[in-house]
Scaffold this active site. Sequence first.
Site, PDB file in Angstrom:
ATOM      1  N   THR A  93       0.848  -0.873  -0.031  1.00  0.00           N
ATOM      2  CA  THR A  93       0.085  -0.097   0.038  1.00  0.00           C
ATOM      3  C   THR A  93       0.686   0.814   0.541  1.00  0.00           C
ATOM      4  O   THR A  93       1.495   1.150   1.177  1.00  0.00           O
ATOM      5  CB  THR A  93      -0.988  -0.013   0.871  1.00  0.00           C
ATOM      6  N   LYS A 168      -7.715   1.754  -2.779  1.00  0.00           N
ATOM      7  CA  LYS A 168      -7.209   1.307  -1.127  1.00  0.00           C
ATOM      8  C   LYS A 168      -7.273   2.300  -0.789  1.00  0.00           C
ATOM      9  O   LYS A 168      -7.404   2.031   0.818  1.00  0.00           O
ATOM     10  CB  LYS A 168      -5.633  -0.028  -1.230  1.00  0.00           C
ATOM     11  N   LYS A 236       0.661   4.543   7.823  1.00  0.00           N
ATOM     12  CA  LYS A 236       1.633   5.682   6.389  1.00  0.00           C
ATOM     13  C   LYS A 236       0.710   6.064   5.512  1.00  0.00           C
ATOM     14  O   LYS A 236       0.223   6.357   4.964  1.00  0.00           O
ATOM     15  CB  LYS A 236       2.106   4.587   6.704  1.00  0.00           C
TER      16      LYS A 236
END
Length: 295
Positions: A93, A168, A236
């Site tokens: 990701t 995502k 993150k």
Amino acid sequence: MRVGFVGLGAMGEHMARNLHKAGLLSAVWNRTPGKAQSLSAELGVPATATLAELAARVDAVVSCVSADADVLEVTNALAPRLAAGAMVIDCSTVAADTARRAADALRVAGAVFLDCPVSGGVEGARDGTLAVMCGGDPEAFERARPILQAMGRTVTLFGPVGSGQAAKATNQIMCAGIIEAVAEAMAFARAQGLPLEKLIDTLGKGAGSSWYFVHRAPNMVRGAYPAGFRVRLHAKDLTICRDMAARFGVSLPVVERMLGEYAELIARGHGDEDISATFRLKAELFGPADGKPRS
Ligand code: NAP
């Protein structure tokens, strides 16, 4: 199709095993070599000493590493030795911009990049039931389909490179809101003196249920938060969402609140715990840090 796997972490090890079950896995590489060597010994698949060696052996590489700089580092190391038309399928990701940069680097080398981040947790990786969100060229996506279907149940192309990461990021915003709501509700329920296992069993079948409630509320009952999905990794991801929203001049309240809570958890040394550790902060709303609810 010969497939190499890079990044045998909490997700990657399971994903590599599923590629092996599908008869596709030809080589593995991990930054910390011991993990690759033990999987190699168990599965009878070679562990290469370098990324370049892996690149030279395969038609496609699946990578699942931590963050943006890691994806670029891995892609740049693979690029010079990949055959023309070989694919890198990145399941990490990262930002959509990072995916586009990786694709540009590979295009120069005659290879193809697909961004294919996944959702479904370590359990989804283990069971081969991940949702896979893809971005890239439709022809490359069709070639990659058997590889993606060995790791996931739902495999969708959303558009050009970067689209998988945009999908995502959307998912990660939802996860932030849900894990916060689950942690807050569980802290509330504990303060009410409710039997928590029974509660999970019953509410898990109700309208307020979710994957996180069913799979991660039990962590909150046990007071143990094994990774899982690490706090620092979701932080993150939410930073990526923050940056993407900022391009529209927007600050997202759910994202900002969770980033604040994760910063607190990381400062207290809980960054490598599962994100259900958010319960630590919510429980404190009702009582002291020893975990006993305020009466
Ligand atoms: P993890 O357990 O921390 O594993 C990270 C893997 O990446 C390790 O194999 C690590 O190697 C490797 N790595 C990190 N930096 C590297 C670099 N510069 N060069 C080469 N290898 C590097 O993480 P994870 O939970 O598997 O997550 C991996 C990715 O999937 C992340 O982007 C995460 O956001 C995403 N994801 C995670 C979940 C989840 O529930 N865990 C769910 C969906 C998506 P070492 O062994 O040497 O450290």
